[in-house]
Design an enzyme around this catalytic site. Structure first.
Site, PDB file in Angstrom:
ATOM      1  N   SER A 127       0.828  -1.203   0.000  1.00  0.00           N
ATOM      2  CA  SER A 127       0.000   0.000   0.000  1.00  0.00           C
ATOM      3  C   SER A 127       0.861   1.251   0.000  1.00  0.00           C
ATOM      4  O   SER A 127       1.948   1.268   0.577  1.00  0.00           O
ATOM      5  CB  SER A 127      -0.869  -0.016   1.263  1.00  0.00           C
ATOM      6  OG  SER A 127      -1.400   1.257   1.524  1.00  0.00           O
ATOM      7  N   TYR A 152      -2.180   0.195  10.520  1.00  0.00           N
ATOM      8  CA  TYR A 152      -2.410  -0.454   9.211  1.00  0.00           C
ATOM      9  C   TYR A 152      -1.175  -0.287   8.339  1.00  0.00           C
ATOM     10  O   TYR A 152      -0.640  -1.263   7.798  1.00  0.00           O
ATOM     11  CB  TYR A 152      -3.631   0.156   8.508  1.00  0.00           C
ATOM     12  CG  TYR A 152      -3.627  -0.144   7.028  1.00  0.00           C
ATOM     13  CD1 TYR A 152      -3.225   0.807   6.106  1.00  0.00           C
ATOM     14  CD2 TYR A 152      -3.959  -1.413   6.573  1.00  0.00           C
ATOM     15  CE1 TYR A 152      -3.165   0.509   4.755  1.00  0.00           C
ATOM     16  CE2 TYR A 152      -3.901  -1.717   5.224  1.00  0.00           C
ATOM     17  CZ  TYR A 152      -3.509  -0.751   4.314  1.00  0.00           C
ATOM     18  OH  TYR A 152      -3.436  -1.060   2.982  1.00  0.00           O
ATOM     19  N   LYS A 156       1.847  -3.023   6.734  1.00  0.00           N
ATOM     20  CA  LYS A 156       2.312  -3.132   5.345  1.00  0.00           C
ATOM     21  C   LYS A 156       3.831  -2.947   5.276  1.00  0.00           C
ATOM     22  O   LYS A 156       4.526  -3.640   4.529  1.00  0.00           O
ATOM     23  CB  LYS A 156       1.580  -2.133   4.455  1.00  0.00           C
ATOM     24  CG  LYS A 156       0.114  -2.446   4.271  1.00  0.00           C
ATOM     25  CD  LYS A 156      -0.123  -3.832   3.668  1.00  0.00           C
ATOM     26  CE  LYS A 156      -1.581  -4.127   3.430  1.00  0.00           C
ATOM     27  NZ  LYS A 156      -1.822  -5.484   2.853  1.00  0.00           N
TER      28      LYS A 156
END
Ligand code: WQD
Length: 350
Positions: A127, A152, A156
């Site tokens: 991402s 989050y 990643k």
């Protein structure tokens, strides 16, 4: 060599659109998705578009034994595309352990099974959030990664680091990290799109649901950012362009065009669009005028980010073929179809 690919998270938004692209480019696909953020209805939608009924195994990929059992059933996998992860910035801020446990444990188990069962090619759903708040735009794949702005994004960054370490230990295997920017839109057939469970977190489904009268308000989180209109800048990329990037990544590896056994690519349009500009693009696409609410900044948000996508264009032969206007048109058509099917007001878990 077969062309059977395991897609984890194959009934999710990006996963299902990628499955459609893979099937339409001659791959066979099997999915592992525990329906934590999707439903089996996605299998009907994939079949409606492709005429093929994908098999999904509702496996908890954080359970190593269950993951091994799945891999043992498919001894001839040519590759894995690993989507299965939670992806909401605000949710990860509110419940970090949910994200570290789900996103990292599942990745570790899938990587371990790829090694044990000899699956050579691995594509990872990364991402643009790994870039955090960066000064210089557009971001290239060589842009140094700062401290993540949210759990989050950190999952990643950690995922990429784990894969790089595994790639160094397994030179015979090949890994590609695809850093998506902000996915949006729906399949041009109108037969597949995003089906958020419960209240969406992302901008585009919130815009289309507000436009469809499914939610009472649409809040712009912050108009005091140092950008051209005060709202955050993102690189909105059509989900079908992202999907095709995965097919091209597998072909790139299958043709041994890779120069290293772990390579990273930005999948973004290269255009920065503000939140207000995205809303205006929707208004043009729908003919609606949205009476938005202006609220405070949202925790975890970065100010601005958009991609330099030359590496994917030059090496994968990939390009962003659809712009924000096309994205909003397809997103709005899909939202209206959902409303027509009585699906748009889905609650989590129904
Ligand atoms: C975009 C902008 C919000 C909702 C997403 C995915 C993440 C990753 C990167 C792929 C922000 C604003 C939002 C709303 C708003 N993608 N906003 N009102 O946070 O950039 O992250 O793209 O891997 O998985 O989550 O996307 O759509 O949540 O927010 O003003 O109702 O829209 O503040 O500036 P984000 P988003």
């Amino acid at each position: 060599m077969t062309n059977l690919v395991l897609v984890t998270g194959g009934t999710g938004y990006i996963g299902s659109h990628t499955v459609i692209d893979l099937l339409q480019h001659g791959y066979s696909v099997v999915s592992a998705d525990n329906y934590s953020r999707s439903t089996a209805a996605t299998l009907d939608r994939i079949e409606a578009v492709t005429g093929q009924r994908m098999i999904n195994h509702a496996v908890d990929l954080t359970d190593l034994a269950a993951t091994r059992e799945l891999f043992a059933r498919y001894p001839s996998l040519s590759g894995v595309i690993h989507f299965a992860a939670f992806k909401s910035v605000p949710e990860s801020v509110a419940d970090p352990l949910l994200y570290y446990r789900n996103n990292i444990n599942s990745l570790n188990n899938v990587l371990a099974c790829c090694a044990e069962f000899g699956v050579r090619d691995f594509v990872f759903s990364s991402s643009c959030s790994v870039y955090g708040n960066v000064e210089i735009m557009p971001v290239t794949e060589e842009t140094p990664l700062p401290e993540a702005e949210s759990p989050y994004a950190h999952t990643k960054q950690l995922g990429e680091a784990i894969i790089r370490a595994v790639a160094a230990a397994r030179p015979q295997d090949r890994f590609i990290l695809l850093r998506y920017f902000n996915p949006g839109g729906a399949h041009e057939s109108g037969l597949n799109g995003e089906v958020p469970l419960g209240q969406p977190q992302n901008l585009i489904p919130n815009i289309t649901r507000f436009g469809a009268g499914l939610q009472a308000s649409l809040t712009v989180f912050g108009t005091d950012y140092p950008t051209r209109d005060g709202s955050c800048v993102r690189d909105y990329i059509h989900v079908m362009d992202i999907a095709h990037g995965h097919t091209l990544a597998l072909q790139y590896l299958a043709q041994s065009r890779n120069s290293a056994n772990c390579e990273v690519f930005n999948l973004g349009s290269g255009n920065g669009v503000t939140v207000l500009e995205a809303i205006h693009a929707f208004e043009r696409a729908s003919g609606l005028k949205l009476n938005v609410t202006y609220g405070p900044r949202r925790a975890g948000d970065v100010v601005a980010i958009y991609a330099d996508n030359n590496k994917a264009r030059n090496l994968l032969g990939w390009q962003a073929t659809r712009d924000i206007n096309t994205m909003m048109e397809s997103a709005w058509e899909w939202e209206q179809r959902l409303a027509g099917k009585g699906m748009a007001s889905r609650k989590a878990g129904t």
